[in-house]
Design a protein around this motif. Sequence first.
Motif, short mmCIF file in Angstrom:
data_model
loop_
_atom_site.label_atom_id
_atom_site.label_comp_id
_atom_site.label_asym_id
_atom_site.label_seq_id
_atom_site.Cartn_x
_atom_site.Cartn_y
_atom_site.Cartn_z
N MET A 1 -20.95 -9.97 -51.70
CA MET A 1 -21.32 -10.28 -50.33
C MET A 1 -22.70 -10.92 -50.33
N THR A 2 -22.81 -11.93 -49.53
CA THR A 2 -24.08 -12.65 -49.52
C THR A 2 -25.11 -11.95 -48.66
N GLU A 3 -24.72 -11.37 -47.55
CA GLU A 3 -25.69 -10.66 -46.72
C GLU A 3 -25.45 -9.16 -46.80
N GLU A 4 -26.48 -8.41 -46.53
CA GLU A 4 -26.38 -6.95 -46.56
C GLU A 4 -25.76 -6.49 -45.24
N THR A 41 -13.91 -2.47 -55.18
CA THR A 41 -15.21 -1.89 -54.86
C THR A 41 -15.40 -2.15 -53.37
N ILE A 42 -15.60 -1.08 -52.63
CA ILE A 42 -15.62 -1.18 -51.17
C ILE A 42 -16.70 -0.28 -50.57
N ILE A 80 -5.00 -3.37 -48.03
CA ILE A 80 -6.12 -4.07 -48.68
C ILE A 80 -5.68 -5.35 -49.41
N PRO A 81 -4.54 -5.36 -50.13
CA PRO A 81 -4.14 -6.60 -50.80
C PRO A 81 -4.07 -7.76 -49.79
N GLY A 82 -4.54 -8.91 -50.24
CA GLY A 82 -4.61 -10.08 -49.37
C GLY A 82 -5.98 -10.25 -48.73
N MET A 83 -6.75 -9.19 -48.73
CA MET A 83 -8.11 -9.24 -48.21
C MET A 83 -8.99 -9.97 -49.22
N LYS A 84 -9.91 -10.80 -48.73
CA LYS A 84 -10.79 -11.54 -49.63
C LYS A 84 -12.16 -10.89 -49.73
N THR A 85 -12.74 -10.98 -50.94
CA THR A 85 -14.07 -10.44 -51.19
C THR A 85 -15.04 -11.00 -50.15
N ASP A 121 -15.74 -6.20 -54.11
CA ASP A 121 -15.21 -6.81 -55.33
C ASP A 121 -13.79 -6.32 -55.55
N ALA A 122 -12.98 -7.15 -56.20
CA ALA A 122 -11.62 -6.78 -56.56
C ALA A 122 -11.34 -7.30 -57.95
#
Length: 123
Positions: A1-4, A41-42, A80-85, A121-122
């Motif tokens: 993720m780019t931002e917190e 990782t979530i 969750i599958p199909g979800m993008k990082t 992350d996946a």
Amino acid sequence: MTEERTKPEFDAPEGPAPTELEIRDIIVGDGAEAQPGATVTIHYAGVEYETGEEFDSSWNRGEAAQFPLGMLIKGWQVGIPGMKTGGRRQLTIPPELAYGPAGAGHFLSGKTLIFIIDLIDAA
């Protein structure tokens, strides 16, 4: 993720609890897509549909969680599958896809649950 990101807030649901899994993307990520059976990782938070009471949150522990999807409740395995990082997704999960019917032995048995999940992350 780019931002917190910060811990999500939940909107109070309206109407009766759904009987099927509901998937709603709050933020669509632009990274790798989670596949069935991946290790994810979530960051997540979960509340009960009826009461809005929070029962778990990785945010409260101050660190992300890592799980193989196959070890999680069915609603997460499907939702969750199909979800993008980099994405944030809300899952509203009926008891059959969570901890089973009332009396099944878990303190959340018989409850419809709402989770907001940030996919970090996946793999």
